[in-house]
Design an enzyme around this catalytic site. Structure first.
Site, short mmCIF file in Angstrom:
data_model
loop_
_atom_site.label_atom_id
_atom_site.label_comp_id
_atom_site.label_asym_id
_atom_site.label_seq_id
_atom_site.Cartn_x
_atom_site.Cartn_y
_atom_site.Cartn_z
CE LYS A 190 68.74 82.95 -54.43
NZ LYS A 190 69.17 82.29 -55.60
CE LYS A 248 68.48 79.17 -55.81
NZ LYS A 248 69.45 79.31 -56.90
C1 PBG Z 1 70.62 80.67 -60.13
C2 PBG Z 1 70.30 81.71 -59.11
C3 PBG Z 1 69.06 82.29 -58.84
C4 PBG Z 1 69.30 83.30 -57.93
C5 PBG Z 1 70.66 83.28 -57.63
N1 PBG Z 1 71.26 82.28 -58.36
C6 PBG Z 1 67.72 82.08 -59.45
C7 PBG Z 1 67.11 80.75 -59.42
O1 PBG Z 1 67.54 79.83 -58.73
O2 PBG Z 1 66.14 80.60 -60.16
C8 PBG Z 1 68.26 84.24 -57.41
C9 PBG Z 1 68.76 85.54 -56.92
C10 PBG Z 1 67.74 86.61 -56.80
O3 PBG Z 1 66.52 86.41 -56.99
O4 PBG Z 1 68.16 87.73 -56.50
N2 PBG Z 1 70.55 79.36 -59.78
#
Ligand code: PBG
Length: 340
Positions: free
Chosen positions: A262, A207
């Site tokens: 992601k 991520k």
């Molecule tokens: C929370 C999380 C995030 C997303 C999914 N879970 C945001 C982040 O890490 O700041 C992002 C999903 C999206 O942008 O659609 N940890």
């Protein structure tokens, strides 16, 4: 025998004419290498308190936050379309946020009530829940913050308790999205010790610290909390690819059943490397900013929405993904049914 002079790096011309297989629809379908089906889709859904609500999210045109009564209807409709799973994300009442994100471990918090409500009335669809503290912390970070530092091991202890309240509510798949080191192993042990050996883990394994999450933070209401802060001390540097393989290897070794990359389309090279290297179910998250780009351009008439939605999702399959988390899931499922 073809004339040697007609050999090209790609074969002999005109003996080899790649356009022959493309000349008609049946032939294109016959030789297609990748395909997209409704079985590949996970639908992320935002939820809010109240009743009868479908609150629009400005930066995600067409996406709303549902109150639990509407959520149950929408999840049943997604199940009827054949969508295998939904991922639920709570917009937490700002009054319930705190520096330590205690609401995350409250067995009656919004997400746990949502899981129970869906489980009670909708069969045959899986429920994923994020494990991370950002919907609950007043600073908007995914972990505990001390003197400007996100504490790793102390955060994991809270994440384990968060995973357990979600599993107890009936969550099928725990999805740690926090990027603390070692959290997948700790959560697996905690779930097993509490008797939740059947609960799956989909690790947000690679991520990245991405600006494409902006609209999501509006949707769950964490943007204002995070302010000018960023998550670069725990989410990955967008410059890195080998490091993604190390992250994924660790999460698999710690017990992840499925892994995720992601964001999605800007990181398709990572999806491909992970899927090829590990041969474990690899998912991609087409995140909020990717949704906003496509939906925004389509709204202005700059792109053909239906075609870019299906082409983008097919690209994930071509890259080797087992499936995609996408805000377009319901729309894509309808399009796939219409075309079947
Ligand atoms: C929370 C999380 C995030 C997303 C999914 N879970 C945001 C982040 O890490 O700041 C992002 C999903 C999206 O942008 O659609 N940890």
């Amino acid at each position: 025998m073809a004339d040697e002079s007609s050999a090209t790096p790609f074969g002999r011309y005109p003996t080899t004419r790649l356009r022959r297989n493309r000349h008609s629809d049946w032939s294109r379908r016959l030789v297609a290498e990748a395909s997209l089906s409704v079985d590949d889709l996970i639908w992320p859904v935002f939820i809010c308190e109240g009743a009868g609500a479908g609150e629009p999210i400005d930066s995600m045109p067409g996406v709303v936050r549902y109150s639990l009564d509407r959520l149950v209807e929408r999840v049943a409709a997604a199940r009827d379309l054949g969508i295998p799973a939904v991922a639920l994300f709570p917009a937490t009442d700002p009054a319930k946020k705190s520096p330590t994100g205690d609401e995350a471990t409250n067995p009656d918090n919004l997400i746990c009530r949502a899981v129970r409500a869906v489980k009670k009335s909708v069969d045959g669809i899986g429920i994923l829940c994020d494990v991370a503290l950002d919907p609950y912390t007043s600073h908007g970070h995914d972990g505990l913050l001390e003197d400007g530092v996100i504490l790793n091991d102390e955060t994991i202890e809270v994440l384990c308790r968060q995973a357990i309240v979600q599993a107890a509510a009936g969550c099928d798949v725990i999805a740690p999205s926090d990027m603390m080191d070692g959290r997948v192993g700790a959560i697996r042990r905690a779930l097993d010790e509490a008797g939740y050996t059947h609960v799956q883990i989909m690790a947000y394994a690679a991520k990245y610290a991405s600006a494409f999450y902006g609209p999501f933070r509006d949707a769950v209401g964490s943007a204002a909390n995070l302010g000018q802060g960023d998550k670069r001390t725990y989410q990955m540097n967008p410059a890195n690819s080998d490091e993604a393989l190390r992250e994924v290897a660790l999460d698999i070794a710690e017990g992840a059943d499925m892994v995720m990359v992601k964001p999605g389309l800007p990181y398709l090279d990572i999806v491909s490397r992970v899927a090829t290297t590990f041969a474990v179910p690899t998912f991609a998250y087409q995140v909020s900013g990717e949704y906003a780009m496509l939906a925004g351009a389509a709204e202005r008439g700059w792109l053909d929405r239906e075609r870019v939605v299906l082409e983008g999702l097919l690209a994930f399959k071509r890259a080797g993904a087992a499936g995609v988390l996408t805000y377009f899931a319901v729309e894509a499922a309808r399009l796939l049914h219409d075309r079947a």
